[in-house]
Motif scaffolding. Structure first.
Motif, PDB file in Angstrom:
ATOM      1  N   ALA A  40       0.843  -1.198   0.000  1.00  0.00           N
ATOM      2  CA  ALA A  40       0.000   0.000   0.000  1.00  0.00           C
ATOM      3  C   ALA A  40       0.876   1.246   0.000  1.00  0.00           C
ATOM      4  O   ALA A  40       1.959   1.273   0.588  1.00  0.00           O
ATOM      5  CB  ALA A  40      -0.916  -0.003   1.224  1.00  0.00           C
ATOM      6  N   SER A  41       0.398   2.286  -0.660  1.00  0.00           N
ATOM      7  CA  SER A  41       1.186   3.524  -0.739  1.00  0.00           C
ATOM      8  C   SER A  41       1.296   4.182   0.628  1.00  0.00           C
ATOM      9  O   SER A  41       0.504   3.924   1.542  1.00  0.00           O
ATOM     10  CB  SER A  41       0.522   4.500  -1.709  1.00  0.00           C
ATOM     11  OG  SER A  41      -0.729   4.932  -1.193  1.00  0.00           O
ATOM     12  N   ILE A  42       2.291   5.029   0.761  1.00  0.00           N
ATOM     13  CA  ILE A  42       2.462   5.785   1.997  1.00  0.00           C
ATOM     14  C   ILE A  42       1.220   6.603   2.299  1.00  0.00           C
ATOM     15  O   ILE A  42       0.759   6.665   3.443  1.00  0.00           O
ATOM     16  CB  ILE A  42       3.717   6.676   1.903  1.00  0.00           C
ATOM     17  CG1 ILE A  42       4.975   5.805   2.000  1.00  0.00           C
ATOM     18  CG2 ILE A  42       3.726   7.758   2.976  1.00  0.00           C
ATOM     19  CD1 ILE A  42       6.267   6.561   1.791  1.00  0.00           C
ATOM     20  N   GLY A  50      -1.852  16.702 -16.561  1.00  0.00           N
ATOM     21  CA  GLY A  50      -2.608  16.784 -15.331  1.00  0.00           C
ATOM     22  C   GLY A  50      -1.700  16.986 -14.117  1.00  0.00           C
ATOM     23  O   GLY A  50      -0.530  16.583 -14.108  1.00  0.00           O
ATOM     24  N   PHE A  51      -2.200  17.634 -13.075  1.00  0.00           N
ATOM     25  CA  PHE A  51      -1.414  17.851 -11.865  1.00  0.00           C
ATOM     26  C   PHE A  51      -1.176  16.488 -11.207  1.00  0.00           C
ATOM     27  O   PHE A  51      -2.111  15.711 -10.987  1.00  0.00           O
ATOM     28  CB  PHE A  51      -2.137  18.800 -10.915  1.00  0.00           C
ATOM     29  CG  PHE A  51      -1.246  19.325  -9.810  1.00  0.00           C
ATOM     30  CD1 PHE A  51      -0.446  20.438 -10.056  1.00  0.00           C
ATOM     31  CD2 PHE A  51      -1.195  18.713  -8.571  1.00  0.00           C
ATOM     32  CE1 PHE A  51       0.364  20.928  -9.054  1.00  0.00           C
ATOM     33  CE2 PHE A  51      -0.381  19.193  -7.573  1.00  0.00           C
ATOM     34  CZ  PHE A  51       0.410  20.323  -7.827  1.00  0.00           C
ATOM     35  N   PRO A  52       0.068  16.156 -10.871  1.00  0.00           N
ATOM     36  CA  PRO A  52       0.351  14.829 -10.303  1.00  0.00           C
ATOM     37  C   PRO A  52      -0.294  14.660  -8.936  1.00  0.00           C
ATOM     38  O   PRO A  52      -0.324  15.576  -8.133  1.00  0.00           O
ATOM     39  CB  PRO A  52       1.874  14.821 -10.204  1.00  0.00           C
ATOM     40  CG  PRO A  52       2.288  16.249 -10.193  1.00  0.00           C
ATOM     41  CD  PRO A  52       1.291  16.964 -11.034  1.00  0.00           C
ATOM     42  N   ARG A  53      -0.826  13.460  -8.706  1.00  0.00           N
ATOM     43  CA  ARG A  53      -1.503  13.150  -7.434  1.00  0.00           C
ATOM     44  C   ARG A  53      -0.879  11.926  -6.799  1.00  0.00           C
ATOM     45  O   ARG A  53      -0.410  11.012  -7.470  1.00  0.00           O
ATOM     46  CB  ARG A  53      -2.992  12.887  -7.681  1.00  0.00           C
ATOM     47  CG  ARG A  53      -3.733  14.070  -8.297  1.00  0.00           C
ATOM     48  CD  ARG A  53      -5.158  13.679  -8.653  1.00  0.00           C
ATOM     49  NE  ARG A  53      -5.893  13.197  -7.477  1.00  0.00           N
ATOM     50  CZ  ARG A  53      -7.119  12.665  -7.538  1.00  0.00           C
ATOM     51  NH1 ARG A  53      -7.716  12.511  -8.696  1.00  0.00           N
ATOM     52  NH2 ARG A  53      -7.729  12.264  -6.433  1.00  0.00           N
ATOM     53  N   ASN A  54      -0.922  11.892  -5.445  1.00  0.00           N
ATOM     54  CA  ASN A  54      -0.484  10.707  -4.723  1.00  0.00           C
ATOM     55  C   ASN A  54      -1.671   9.801  -4.509  1.00  0.00           C
ATOM     56  O   ASN A  54      -2.726  10.227  -4.041  1.00  0.00           O
ATOM     57  CB  ASN A  54       0.091  11.114  -3.362  1.00  0.00           C
ATOM     58  CG  ASN A  54       1.336  11.940  -3.486  1.00  0.00           C
ATOM     59  OD1 ASN A  54       2.156  11.691  -4.349  1.00  0.00           O
ATOM     60  ND2 ASN A  54       1.489  12.925  -2.616  1.00  0.00           N
ATOM     61  N   THR A  55      -1.502   8.544  -4.865  1.00  0.00           N
ATOM     62  CA  THR A  55      -2.600   7.587  -4.675  1.00  0.00           C
ATOM     63  C   THR A  55      -2.075   6.317  -4.045  1.00  0.00           C
ATOM     64  O   THR A  55      -0.887   6.069  -4.012  1.00  0.00           O
ATOM     65  CB  THR A  55      -3.272   7.244  -6.024  1.00  0.00           C
ATOM     66  OG1 THR A  55      -2.282   6.702  -6.904  1.00  0.00           O
ATOM     67  CG2 THR A  55      -3.911   8.469  -6.633  1.00  0.00           C
TER      68      THR A  55
END
Length: 510
Positions: free
Chosen positions: A74-76, A505-510
């Motif tokens: 799982a991501s941080i 697109g603006f980068p997002r953390n997922t």
């Protein structure tokens, strides 16, 4: 929140039985063994708790291990979201948890709330996992070669916690272990187990995937099964020194990392220039909070002869104002955890007189604001305790405060440093030079200067020296993240750059 209990007959009555928590919900296991859970303020059995067999532990570990890979990957930001949610839920429902602690341990509500607050500090610290788990990077260590390090989880970890802090001590460990991407099996004390399953249900509500956090109730059979299980990669333990030594050696023999926090005999040195009003308040607060059932309790006051008489009088005067009784009634101090423990602690009062100590305040004579059947022992003050006495040598773990008279600073520090324990200590003085010398010379892991209970804040680490700590690391803080991660060094060379394509697109953390 629903309680994970079933019901079964005990003798002629029917009591609820507290189940394990495995796979995201209540789980009875296969073992039919149970143990009584007392209300120590009444001396009655409030419920039973399951006692896991070795096979039950193996099943719980297998379920937890199966859930681990998805949580590891799982991501941080995903892990962080769960921890933030858990923090908010715990803060919202702290009154409910505090009442559970008071009902099963006996500590007064104010002390229970303090325990939860200190546990919340560690949850908040663990929410910073993005910063605390990052590695390091060296560009062009050799021509065209980069070297970097990764911090990765170690797998399934076991936490074995004591009766005196049913919420705070587990919270020292599992939020950091989960933040780092590990899965956890918690074995709480069978004396006050409900807080553990309550927190497990709260983690599930916060979004932790089923199986990542398990609670297995039990006694030595369950402990040994965790220490020996090959899929449990690390053990965190808090308890008495003999058991901490056993846990450390047994877990290490089975190839595990270990942090095992043991017992204590904490001294408070009071110099002649100290503020005696402050010192007397501190001795009472640190000696009798939670009925002395704290590994950081002050159990010995080292009073320099010049101020010893005055200090003993001031401590005794303050003790006379304390109310001992039911923690739900606004009293200052509650009962001890079991009748057997109460009787053991009371036995030291008799020993003190036989060894030459002077019993100034006898807790066996206390008036109680509570049910007569409770496990009561009032605050006790014993002056002129010889260092040869068991009252001085043993970790009593109860509301017994000993005064040892010393000639001066050197005599006091010599006594502290000759102790086999090195958990916490304090000095009370208005002399900055003496305080600075003390913090440098004393052989103890946690030191207070005019602070009687020097428990570090969450972004430092908790742990003592000598027979108060065994294993690889202290609890929580930076050492906690070190303990629950393993470092990997990567040396890389890339000869051809790659192209990732266009995305505006603006980068997002997922």
């Amino acid at each position: 929140m629903t309680e994970s209990t079933s019901t079964a007959p005990t003798g002629s009555s029917t009591l609820p039985i507290l189940d394990h928590w495995v796979g995201g919900g209540a789980w009875p296991g296969a073992s039919s063994r149970t143990a009584p859970v007392y209300d120590p303020a009444r001396g009655t059995v409030a419920r039973e708790v399951r006692l896991a067999s070795a096979d039950d532990v193996a099943d719980a570990v297998a379920t937890t291990a199966a859930a681990w890979p998805a949580w590891r990957d799982a991501s941080i930001s995903r892990r962080q979201a769960v921890l933030f949610s858990f923090r908010e839920l715990l803060n919202e429902r702290k009154d409910e948890l505090a009442r559970i602690l008071t009902a099963e341990h006996g500590k007064v509500l104010a002390d229970a709330h303090g325990e939860i607050a200190r546990g919340l500090e560690v949850v908040e610290f663990a929410c910073g996992l993005g910063h605390l788990t990052k590695g390091a990077y060296t560009e062009n260590a050799s021509t065209g070669v980069d070297v970097y390090t990764l911090r990765q989880p170690i797998g399934v970890v076991g936490v074995i916690s004591p009766f005196n802090f049913p919420a705070m001590v587990p919270l020292w460990f599992f939020p950091i272990a989960l933040a780092a991407g590990n899965a956890v099996v918690l074995k709480p004390s069978e004396k006050d187990p409900t807080a553990a399953t309550w927190m497990a249900a709260l983690l599930a509500e916060a979004g932790l995937p089923d199986g990542v956090f398990s609670v297995v109730h039990g006694d030595k059979e369950a402990v040994d099964a965790l220490l020996e299980h090959p899929e449990v990669r690390a053990i965190s333990f808090v308890g008495s020194t003999p058991i901490a030594r056993y846990v450390s050696s047994t877990a290490a023999a089975h190839g595990k990392r270990v942090q095992a926090l043991g017992g204590a005999k904490n001294h408070m040195l009071v110099l002649p220039d100290a503020d005696l009003e402050l010192a007397a308040d501190a001795a009472v607060n640190a000696g009798f909070g939670s009925a002395g059932e704290r590994c950081m309790a002050i159990s010995v006051v080292l009073a320099v002869d010049a101020v010893a008489d005055a200090l003993v009088d001031k401590i005794a005067d303050r003790m006379a104002t304390l109310r001992t009784g039911d923690g739900l009634r606004g009293c200052d101090m509650g009962p001890l955890i079991t009748r057997a423990h109460r009787d053991r602690v009371a036995g030291y009062i008799e020993t003190a007189g036989a060894d030459g100590g002077v019993v100034v305040v006898d807790g066996r004579d206390v008036d109680i604001d509570g049910d007569a059947g409770g496990f009561w022992l009032g605050p006790t003050l014993i002056d002129r305790v010889p260092t040869s006495s068991a009252v001085y040598r043993d970790e009593i773990f109860g509301p017994v405060l000993s005064v040892v008279r010393v000639a001066g600073y050197e005599d006091g520090v010599g006594i502290i440093n000759s102790s086999p324990y090195g958990n916490g200590t304090a000095i009370f003085t208005n002399d900055g030079g003496a305080a600075r010398r003390f913090q440098r010379e004393v052989q103890v892991g946690m030191v207070g200067v005019n602070v009687p209970i020097p428990v570090p804040v969450a972004y430092h680490s908790f742990g003592g020296w000598k027979a108060s700590l065994f294993g690889d690391a202290k609890a929580y803080g930076p050492q906690g993240f070190d303990f629950f991660t393993q470092e990997k060094a990567v040396t890389s060379r890339w000869l051809d750059p790659s192209h990732g394509g266009l995305n505006l697109g603006f980068p997002r953390n997922t």
